[in-house]
Scaffold this active site. Structure first.
Site, mmCIF file in Angstrom:
data_model
loop_
_atom_site.group_PDB
_atom_site.id
_atom_site.type_symbol
_atom_site.label_atom_id
_atom_site.label_comp_id
_atom_site.label_asym_id
_atom_site.label_seq_id
_atom_site.Cartn_x
_atom_site.Cartn_y
_atom_site.Cartn_z
ATOM 1 N N ASN A 1 44.783 42.922 27.495
ATOM 2 C CA ASN A 1 44.112 44.065 26.861
ATOM 3 C C ASN A 1 43.473 45.019 27.866
ATOM 4 O O ASN A 1 43.266 46.199 27.567
ATOM 5 C CB ASN A 1 43.054 43.575 25.868
ATOM 6 N N SER B 1 31.625 51.577 35.925
ATOM 7 C CA SER B 1 30.986 50.269 35.902
ATOM 8 C C SER B 1 31.516 49.353 34.807
ATOM 9 O O SER B 1 31.203 48.160 34.783
ATOM 10 C CB SER B 1 29.468 50.429 35.734
ATOM 11 N N GLY B 2 32.337 49.884 33.890
ATOM 12 C CA GLY B 2 32.850 49.075 32.785
ATOM 13 C C GLY B 2 34.036 48.218 33.184
ATOM 14 O O GLY B 2 34.553 48.296 34.313
ATOM 15 N N CYS C 1 43.938 48.676 22.541
ATOM 16 C CA CYS C 1 44.694 47.502 22.996
ATOM 17 C C CYS C 1 45.504 46.884 21.856
ATOM 18 O O CYS C 1 46.715 46.643 21.995
ATOM 19 C CB CYS C 1 43.759 46.483 23.622
#
Length: 351
Positions: free
Chosen positions: A318, A10-11, A149
């Site tokens: 990122n 879900s992220g 990132c």
């Protein structure tokens, strides 16, 4: 066909993993894992994914080992640590996108990740997954820890100086600027639109854990050295993309021509690192706009004669090269697939 699972479906990084895997010619998405959205479909979680895979988010148990060849963990560091302990040597390959195993040195890890009490024997087995620098190690890896990132941009920025030219760098001062997606989906007052829009927010002005992992990796990789590596990080108002500006001071003498040749030579043949001249396009580069939606990292090196310093700029998306895309790149290498499989998309601009 490589069977792939995504935990943390879900992220933001989880959503991009789903998107990339479902378009991958050699991977099949066979498992979605999570805890707070059990039973929900990808299309319910991500508005851009109107697809029906016959999959819903499920709890992660040891039975997942029968469903996947590679399991991507797009989860918070404590969760990744727990799942790695649970599934090590059961799943053929675990690719962790969290910070749980990025820093190999125990003391440095404890400083930056005090809530992640990991097993030393497990941490020692993880490969720090910068594909361009550890390709041979990835080919046999069962545990892969993906860089952060910022750390991806910084490692690719500095490696030609330390690993390529073998320079001893006295001081590296980094200025990093990242869009709001770098903070994930946690609700924080500083990320609310009235405060984030138009902002340049110094959220980590005196240190960042991604700089710690870069220093840790380059120290272990050897050749040249870095005496001091520090970073200040700022949140800016765009959503995707980041830019790192590394200001490098060294007693060793190198000119612009030597630097340009060193970076071009170091990344010759690399599909996803583009060495660029600052003025080669109509807009100055690197610019995060010029890499959005892609797995590219654009790198520019400049010699500042007035300041007697080297300036290295790096831009990437990122969520792709800094997370999901690089994770897929590492998995491609691990399973002997063409490195660019599923990652040939060009940047979208303007963004």
């Amino acid at each position: 066909m490589i069977r792939a699972g995504v935990v943390g479906a879900s992220g933001l990084a989880g959503g991009d993993l789903i998107r990339l895997i479902t378009q991958h010619p050699d991977m099949e998405l066979t498992f979605l894992g999570g805890s707070s959205n059990i039973g929900r479909r990808p299309a319910e979680l991500h508005a851009n994914l109107r697809i029906d895979l016959g999959l819903t988010v499920q709890p992660v148990t040891e039975e997942v080992a029968d469903q996947v060849d590679v399991l991507f963990l797009a989860t918070p560091a404590p969760v990744s640590n727990r799942l790695a302990e649970q599934l090590v040597d059961k799943v053929p390959a675990i690719v962790d996108l969290s910070g749980a195993f990025r820093i190999a040195t125990p003391e440095r890890h404890d400083r930056w990740y005090p809530k992640v009490d990991r097993r030393a024997d497990l941490a020692d087995r993880f490969v720090y997954g910068v594909p361009e620098l550890v390709r041979d190690q990835l080919k046999e890896a069962s545990l892969i820890s993906m860089p952060g990132c910022y750390a991806t941009a910084l490692t690719l920025s500095l490696a030609p100086l330390t690993l390529g030219l073998g320079l001893d760098l006295k001081t590296v001062v980094v200025d990093g600027k990242s869009g709001s997606s770098g903070g994930g989906l946690q609700l924080r007052t500083s990320d609310l639109h009235p405060f984030r829009s138009g902002a340049i927010a110094p959220y980590a002005p005196t240190g960042h854990r991604h700089a710690a992992e870069v220093g840790d990796f380059l120290e272990r990789a050897k050749k040249g050295s870095i005496d001091s590596l520090t970073m200040s990080a700022y949140g800016v108002s765009h959503v995707r993309g980041l830019l790192t500006s590394s200001y490098v001071f060294t007693d060793e003498q190198v000119d612009q021509r030597e630097l340009q040749r060193a970076y071009t030579r170091f990344y010759k043949g690399e599909r996803f690192v583009r060495v660029r001249r600052n003025n080669e396009t109509l807009i100055p580069v690197p610019d995060p706009q010029a890499v959005l939606g892609s797995n590219f990292c654009d790198v520019t090196v400049l010699k500042d004669e007035e300041g007697d310093r080297i300036v290295v700029l790096a831009a990437l998306d990122n969520l792709i090269k800094g997370a999901a895309g690089q994770a897929v790149q590492a998995a491609n290498i691990r399973f002997g697939l063409p490195e660019e499989s599923g990652l040939t998309m060009q940047p979208v601009m303007p963004a």
